[in-house]
Design a protein around this motif. Structure first.
Motif, PDB file in Angstrom:
ATOM      1  N   ASP A 377       0.844  -1.187   0.000  1.00 16.58           N
ATOM      2  CA  ASP A 377       0.000   0.000   0.000  1.00 16.58           C
ATOM      3  C   ASP A 377       0.886   1.247   0.000  1.00 16.58           C
ATOM      4  N   PRO A 378       1.493   1.580  -1.134  1.00 13.48           N
ATOM      5  CA  PRO A 378       2.396   2.734  -1.179  1.00 13.48           C
ATOM      6  C   PRO A 378       1.717   4.032  -0.771  1.00 13.48           C
ATOM      7  N   GLN A 379       0.415   4.157  -1.063  1.00  8.72           N
ATOM      8  CA  GLN A 379      -0.294   5.375  -0.672  1.00  8.72           C
ATOM      9  C   GLN A 379      -0.234   5.590   0.837  1.00  8.72           C
ATOM     10  N   GLY A 380      -0.169   4.483   1.599  1.00  9.87           N
ATOM     11  CA  GLY A 380      -0.107   4.600   3.053  1.00  9.87           C
ATOM     12  C   GLY A 380       1.126   5.334   3.532  1.00  9.87           C
ATOM     13  N   LEU A 381       2.268   5.100   2.876  1.00  7.71           N
ATOM     14  CA  LEU A 381       3.483   5.822   3.263  1.00  7.71           C
ATOM     15  C   LEU A 381       3.326   7.317   3.002  1.00  7.71           C
ATOM     16  N   GLN A 382       2.753   7.666   1.878  1.00  6.50           N
ATOM     17  CA  GLN A 382       2.505   9.081   1.593  1.00  6.50           C
ATOM     18  C   GLN A 382       1.648   9.704   2.692  1.00  6.50           C
ATOM     19  N   CYS A 383       0.607   9.001   3.092  1.00  9.35           N
ATOM     20  CA  CYS A 383      -0.288   9.537   4.124  1.00  9.35           C
ATOM     21  C   CYS A 383       0.430   9.688   5.462  1.00  9.35           C
ATOM     22  N   VAL A 384       1.268   8.700   5.816  1.00 14.12           N
ATOM     23  CA  VAL A 384       2.027   8.800   7.066  1.00 14.12           C
ATOM     24  C   VAL A 384       2.915  10.040   7.062  1.00 14.12           C
ATOM     25  N   LEU A 385       3.638  10.246   5.964  1.00  6.67           N
ATOM     26  CA  LEU A 385       4.566  11.373   5.888  1.00  6.67           C
ATOM     27  C   LEU A 385       3.825  12.707   5.979  1.00  6.67           C
ATOM     28  N   GLN A 386       2.679  12.787   5.330  1.00  7.91           N
ATOM     29  CA  GLN A 386       1.910  14.039   5.388  1.00  7.91           C
ATOM     30  C   GLN A 386       1.274  14.226   6.770  1.00  7.91           C
ATOM     31  N   TYR A 387       0.814  13.132   7.363  1.00 14.48           N
ATOM     32  CA  TYR A 387       0.236  13.191   8.708  1.00 14.48           C
ATOM     33  C   TYR A 387       1.258  13.675   9.731  1.00 14.48           C
ATOM     34  N   TYR A 419       7.901  -2.999  -5.477  1.00 14.30           N
ATOM     35  CA  TYR A 419       7.612  -2.430  -4.157  1.00 14.30           C
ATOM     36  C   TYR A 419       8.432  -1.160  -3.921  1.00 14.30           C
ATOM     37  N   LEU A 420       9.730  -1.262  -4.161  1.00 11.30           N
ATOM     38  CA  LEU A 420      10.606  -0.099  -3.939  1.00 11.30           C
ATOM     39  C   LEU A 420      10.210   1.065  -4.842  1.00 11.30           C
ATOM     40  N   LYS A 421       9.931   0.758  -6.104  1.00 14.05           N
ATOM     41  CA  LYS A 421       9.512   1.818  -7.034  1.00 14.05           C
ATOM     42  C   LYS A 421       8.244   2.507  -6.529  1.00 14.05           C
ATOM     43  N   ALA A 422       7.292   1.700  -6.076  1.00 10.56           N
ATOM     44  CA  ALA A 422       6.015   2.262  -5.641  1.00 10.56           C
ATOM     45  C   ALA A 422       6.175   3.112  -4.382  1.00 10.56           C
TER      46      ALA A 422
END
Length: 506
Positions: A377-387, A419-422
């Motif tokens: 779930d690559p989107q989850g990392l984006q959300c964590v960083l923004q949170y 995975y790494l790319k995403a």
């Protein structure tokens, strides 16, 4: 973070799991953004009884047969002897930075005594990295402290460890700070205490019924994780204050702490599930970052845990508040969360959080989610960083661990490349959306001993043959992809499969 702000992030995440942008390149990131890879001392070094190193809690734990595969880190990846070849491999992979930890048992095996051989090893490793132009990121404590401190006063369960940890940190700052500018004090103080003092799956393996997942002979799962984490926060603040007072003006470094991270999606859009999601994040992130940014634990933790949660005195609150220069996160996957009524009677951390969680919407609910296989779930990392940027004052953030497991004998790890790319792509998306993220470290550079699984699976971009005494390294597809990405080429996974070159072996 208010519920309304959280809801905005959740709406942003509605399309989570989207494919990463094609043609991802190193030049898409700012020049001061750093890419690296990571290992940790007990998992990588081996040589547990060599050159003056004292036993650590993981030596005692593994030698007691506590690992699922009965393995130990006695040899591990043999990094103690092979570090020069490994650093050359890092340079050949175009690695910009390397995050490793320092074995407390090797450097300061007993109170008041610096081990000359341990000092020599870390100086040599650091000098080798400097010689190859690789930025150095040091983790002071990665789950392994000297067994003698556990025997003497219970390790993290005693406030006495604050002074001993500060002394250990002082040695590191004094001896290595002329070449090291990025210090992380403690790895995962929001998860380590659960594994060590609640479920018992980590050293020193303490727990109590009915919460332990192993047969523990001693411990108290309802209070010890909170005591250990409290002392970790005080120890971090003490080391950080020491660095600022005695070293920072000359060495110009920074000191942060690491937290384990999930992104959490509400199972439904109901108010109680949204509140459960917020509560999960307060328990996950706020447990560590709340005191260091705001001076106290989140209100919901104080309410649910009650007197079992240690409290900060007024002077301690002032001491810990602001004692952080950056946040490091270890991130792998996301979970779905829904409300669980607060259980009456004896509770541990998971029960105190009062949520159910699962890896996907269709998984069965559980109070604790520890999967062996989890959905990407690559989107989850984006959300964590923004949170984290929004919730904790826009502190710089480093993704200090991110990776995917596979069978150790796999070389064509196309799934890891994707995975790494995403996840690198989602880091870029977060950066473009205002997240204050400064670096990304793949976990791992090479195969190592795994705290949860021994040698059954590997996260390494380089394969290590643990059946061979020489512990040879061999490049996986992911190593070759990462190398070319760092050379600023947008390379597809398929082209890497077709490229049989750069199969580094040692």
């Amino acid at each position: 973070m208010a519920l309304s702000s959280l809801l905005l992030l959740l709406l942003l995440a509605a399309a989570h799991g989207a494919a990463p942008a094609l043609g991802l390149k190193r030049s898409d990131f700012p020049p001061d953004f750093v890419f690296g890879a990571a290992t940790s001392a007990y998992q990588y070094e081996g040589a547990v009884a060599e050159d003056g190193r004292s036993p650590s809690i993981w030596d005692a734990f593994t030698h007691a047969g506590k690992m699922p595969d009965k393995s130990t880190g006695d040899i591990a990846s043999d990094g103690y002897h092979k570090y020069k070849d490994d650093v050359k491999l890092m340079a050949d992979t175009n690695l910009e930075a390397y995050r490793f930890s320092i074995s407390w048992s090797r450097l300061v095996p007993r109170r008041g005594a610096v081990n000359p051989k341990g000092l020599e090893y870390y100086n040599s490793l650091i000098n080798e990295l400097v010689k190859h132009g690789i930025q150095i990121h040091v983790m002071l404590y990665h789950l392994d402290f000297p067994q003698v401190l556990d025997d003497e006063y219970g390790g993290w369960l005693s406030p006495r460890i604050v002074e001993d940890f500060t002394t250990f940190a002082d040695v590191c700052f004094r001896e290595f700070g002329d070449r090291v500018s990025y210090w992380t004090t403690i790895d995962e103080p929001n998860v380590g205490p659960i594994g060590s003092y609640d479920s018992g799956i980590f050293a020193p393996g303490r727990c109590s019924n009915p919460f332990g997942t192993t047969k523990c002979t001693i411990g108290n799962s309802t209070v010890e994780p909170y005591i250990a984490a409290h002392n970790m926060i005080l120890a971090h603040a003490s080391a950080t204050r020491l660095y600022r007072e005695q070293y920072q003006a000359v060495q110009n470094g920074v000191v942060g702490i690491n937290v384990y991270s999930f992104w959490t999606y509400p199972l439904t859009n109901s108010t109680v599930d949204l509140e459960a999601t917020k509560r999960y994040q307060d328990f996950m992130f706020g447990w560590t970052l709340g005191p260091l940014v705001f001076g106290d634990y989140p209100q919901v933790m104080k309410k649910n845990v009650g007197s079992r949660l240690p409290s900060f005195t007024k002077s301690q609150s002032e001491f810990v508040k602001g004692a952080i220069d950056f946040i490091g996160i270890n991130h792998y996957y996301s979970v779905y969360v829904n409300d669980r009524p607060l259980k009456e009677g004896v509770r541990d951390y998971a029960a105190d959080m009062s949520v159910y969680q699962r890896g996907s919407r269709t998984d069965p609910a559980t109070s604790e989610y520890v999967p062996t296989v989890y959905p990407d779930d690559p989107q989850g990392l984006q959300c964590v960083l923004q949170y984290l940027t929004e919730a904790y004052g826009s502190l710089p953030i480093y993704v200090q661990e991110n990776g995917k497991a596979s069978a150790n004998d796999t070389l064509d790890d196309t799934d890891r490349v994707e995975y790494l790319k995403a996840y690198i792509g989602s880091t870029l998306d977060a950066l473009r959306n205002g997240a204050n993220v400064k670096g990304y470290f793949a976990w791992n550079f090479l195969d190592i001993f795994k705290f949860l699984a021994g040698y059954k699976i590997g996260f390494g971009m380089y394969r290590v043959d643990f059946d061979d005494e020489a512990r040879p390294r061999e490049a996986r597809l992911s190593a070759r992809w990462y190398s070319r990405f760092l050379k600023n080429n947008g390379i597809s996974a398929q082209s890497e499969v077709d490229d049989t070159g750069h199969h580094a072996q040692q």
